[in-house]
Design a protein around this motif. Structure first.
Motif, mmCIF file in Angstrom:
data_model
loop_
_atom_site.group_PDB
_atom_site.id
_atom_site.type_symbol
_atom_site.label_atom_id
_atom_site.label_comp_id
_atom_site.label_asym_id
_atom_site.label_seq_id
_atom_site.Cartn_x
_atom_site.Cartn_y
_atom_site.Cartn_z
ATOM 1 N N ASN A 86 0.838 -1.182 0.000
ATOM 2 C CA ASN A 86 0.000 0.000 0.000
ATOM 3 C C ASN A 86 0.890 1.256 0.000
ATOM 4 O OD1 ASN A 86 -1.408 2.309 1.332
ATOM 5 N ND2 ASN A 86 -3.116 0.871 1.421
ATOM 6 N N PRO A 87 0.721 2.158 -0.978
ATOM 7 C CA PRO A 87 1.633 3.310 -1.084
ATOM 8 C C PRO A 87 1.658 4.203 0.150
ATOM 9 C CG PRO A 87 0.382 3.038 -3.116
ATOM 10 C CD PRO A 87 -0.215 2.103 -2.110
ATOM 11 N N TRP A 88 0.515 4.375 0.814
ATOM 12 C CA TRP A 88 0.484 5.216 2.010
ATOM 13 C C TRP A 88 1.269 4.560 3.154
ATOM 14 C CZ3 TRP A 88 -3.803 4.580 -1.168
ATOM 15 C CH2 TRP A 88 -4.283 5.755 -1.788
ATOM 16 N N ASP A 89 1.096 3.271 3.307
ATOM 17 C CA ASP A 89 1.832 2.541 4.337
ATOM 18 C C ASP A 89 3.321 2.506 4.013
ATOM 19 O OD1 ASP A 89 2.196 0.892 6.627
ATOM 20 O OD2 ASP A 89 2.127 -0.895 5.374
ATOM 21 N N PHE A 115 8.468 16.056 6.175
ATOM 22 C CA PHE A 115 9.387 15.256 5.363
ATOM 23 C C PHE A 115 8.703 14.790 4.079
ATOM 24 C CE2 PHE A 115 10.877 10.979 4.153
ATOM 25 C CZ PHE A 115 12.154 11.306 3.735
ATOM 26 N N LEU A 116 7.472 14.304 4.199
ATOM 27 C CA LEU A 116 6.752 13.821 3.016
ATOM 28 C C LEU A 116 6.543 14.940 2.004
ATOM 29 C CD1 LEU A 116 5.202 11.358 1.788
ATOM 30 C CD2 LEU A 116 3.139 12.373 2.778
ATOM 31 N N ARG A 117 6.153 16.115 2.480
ATOM 32 C CA ARG A 117 5.942 17.236 1.558
ATOM 33 C C ARG A 117 7.246 17.624 0.863
ATOM 34 N NH1 ARG A 117 1.143 19.757 1.799
ATOM 35 N NH2 ARG A 117 -0.273 19.323 3.556
ATOM 36 N N TRP A 118 8.330 17.630 1.607
ATOM 37 C CA TRP A 118 9.632 17.947 1.021
ATOM 38 C C TRP A 118 10.071 16.866 0.042
ATOM 39 C CZ3 TRP A 118 14.306 15.187 2.058
ATOM 40 C CH2 TRP A 118 15.461 15.787 1.527
ATOM 41 N N TYR A 190 -0.763 3.235 9.803
ATOM 42 C CA TYR A 190 -0.251 4.238 8.872
ATOM 43 C C TYR A 190 -1.211 5.389 8.669
ATOM 44 C CZ TYR A 190 -3.250 2.332 5.127
ATOM 45 O OH TYR A 190 -4.318 1.937 4.368
ATOM 46 N N ARG A 191 -2.531 5.134 8.742
ATOM 47 C CA ARG A 191 -3.505 6.192 8.484
ATOM 48 C C ARG A 191 -3.436 7.318 9.510
ATOM 49 N NH1 ARG A 191 -8.267 1.900 7.987
ATOM 50 N NH2 ARG A 191 -6.869 0.995 9.549
ATOM 51 N N GLY A 192 -2.916 6.994 10.705
ATOM 52 C CA GLY A 192 -2.789 8.001 11.738
ATOM 53 C C GLY A 192 -1.709 9.032 11.462
ATOM 54 N N TYR A 193 -0.870 8.787 10.464
ATOM 55 C CA TYR A 193 0.201 9.726 10.122
ATOM 56 C C TYR A 193 -0.269 10.822 9.162
ATOM 57 C CZ TYR A 193 3.689 6.575 12.158
ATOM 58 O OH TYR A 193 4.433 5.810 13.021
ATOM 59 N N TYR A 194 -1.455 10.643 8.568
ATOM 60 C CA TYR A 194 -1.848 11.490 7.453
ATOM 61 C C TYR A 194 -2.959 12.469 7.823
ATOM 62 C CZ TYR A 194 0.789 8.525 4.229
ATOM 63 O OH TYR A 194 1.787 7.867 3.579
ATOM 64 N N THR A 195 -2.905 13.619 7.176
ATOM 65 C CA THR A 195 -4.046 14.509 7.086
ATOM 66 C C THR A 195 -4.710 14.243 5.735
ATOM 67 O OG1 THR A 195 -2.761 16.265 5.992
ATOM 68 C CG2 THR A 195 -2.811 16.253 8.419
ATOM 69 N N ASP A 196 -5.873 14.827 5.509
ATOM 70 C CA ASP A 196 -6.522 14.667 4.205
ATOM 71 C C ASP A 196 -5.611 15.168 3.089
ATOM 72 O OD1 ASP A 196 -8.726 13.624 5.456
ATOM 73 O OD2 ASP A 196 -9.926 15.466 5.328
ATOM 74 N N LEU A 201 -1.815 13.946 -1.389
ATOM 75 C CA LEU A 201 -0.499 14.131 -1.994
ATOM 76 C C LEU A 201 0.078 12.791 -2.455
ATOM 77 C CD1 LEU A 201 1.817 16.188 -2.551
ATOM 78 C CD2 LEU A 201 2.687 15.636 -0.270
ATOM 79 N N VAL A 202 -0.023 11.782 -1.605
ATOM 80 C CA VAL A 202 0.444 10.442 -1.971
ATOM 81 C C VAL A 202 -0.419 9.865 -3.098
ATOM 82 C CG1 VAL A 202 0.694 8.066 -1.144
ATOM 83 C CG2 VAL A 202 1.496 9.973 0.261
ATOM 84 N N ALA A 203 -1.726 10.090 -3.017
ATOM 85 C CA ALA A 203 -2.630 9.586 -4.056
ATOM 86 C C ALA A 203 -2.266 10.133 -5.427
ATOM 87 C CB ALA A 203 -4.075 9.939 -3.708
ATOM 88 N N ARG A 204 -1.906 11.405 -5.484
ATOM 89 C CA ARG A 204 -1.531 12.011 -6.774
ATOM 90 C C ARG A 204 -0.195 11.484 -7.263
ATOM 91 N NH1 ARG A 204 -3.206 16.894 -4.303
ATOM 92 N NH2 ARG A 204 -1.025 17.561 -4.145
ATOM 93 N N HIS A 205 0.795 11.444 -6.370
ATOM 94 C CA HIS A 205 2.140 11.044 -6.785
ATOM 95 C C HIS A 205 2.174 9.584 -7.240
ATOM 96 C CE1 HIS A 205 6.549 11.605 -6.802
ATOM 97 N NE2 HIS A 205 6.571 10.311 -6.505
#
Length: 220
Positions: A86-89, A115-118, A190-196, A201-205
């Protein structure tokens, strides 16, 4: 990437998908392969030449590299398989791996969201040098026309079951998977690390991975 001429399989190792455990489980087969020592010698010669003689497929080589380097009848005769995640995980796992083992690659960002945004910023140079998880998993599985060229895609989420299926396809008894590089620094799903916003952002990339592999942020 792990190639066995005797057992006629090619394992495509995508980073952070349980591949180190799979390699460790399959490693013993290499000693029974009459091609092992010639492959080992070629590997050493490749290393000594700075890998200029193309006799060694890198650990995380894509399937197309083997397709291009091997004779067609050899490549077509191999059982080719890989594991995906799973890409988010995967991005959460990658972050913890870098923070634990390569903190110099964090770019000064010690928390997941910045870090993810960078990391996924298209304006940031030298993207690959952060880690291979910035690449599409689907790129490891396809040819230049986008067609899948591996025979079996296992899931990290059911690693043991799918590895047993891979062993069956290879024609060997199911092998035990060691817990190589088991993470100990994740305290939540893993879902607890994310905001909407960061989930999007991960979904697009990784849209191509999500389309091909059918992953969702919220699992079924």
């Amino acid at each position: 990437m792990l190639l066995s001429p005797k057992y006629r399989f090619l394992f495509v190792h995508i980073a952070k998908t349980g591949g180190t455990s799979v390699r460790a489980a399959l490693e013993g087969l290499r000693w029974r392969d009459p091609w092992y020592w010639s492959m080992f010698l070629c590997s050493r010669l490749s290393h000594l030449s700075g890998h200029r003689i193309a006799t060694k497929l890198p650990r995380h080589a894509k399937a197309i590299a083997a397709q291009e380097m091997l004779p067609k009848e050899v490549f077509d005769g191999l059982f080719k398989f890989a594991f995906v995640r799973n890409p988010w995980d995967l991005q959460v796992s990658s972050f913890h791996h870098i923070r634990r083992e390569r903190p110099q690659y964090l770019g000064g960002h010690t928390e997941f969201e910045p870090f993810l945004r960078w990391k996924l910023d298209p304006e940031r140079p030298y993207q690959y040098h952060v880690d291979t998880s910035i690449e599409l998993q689907s790129d490891y599985l396809i040819d230049l026309h986008g067609a899948v060229i591996v025979d079996f895609i296992g899931r990290y989420e059911r690693l043991h079951e799918d590895f047993a299926l891979a062993c069956e396809r290879i024609g060997i008894p199911a092998l035990a998977l060691p817990h190589a590089r088991k993470a100990t620094d994740r305290s939540k799903d893993y879902r607890g690390y994310y905001t909407d916003a960061t989930a999007e952002l991960v979904a697009r990339h990784f849209a191509a991975d999500i389309a091909l592999l059918g992953y969702r942020f919220e699992p079924d």
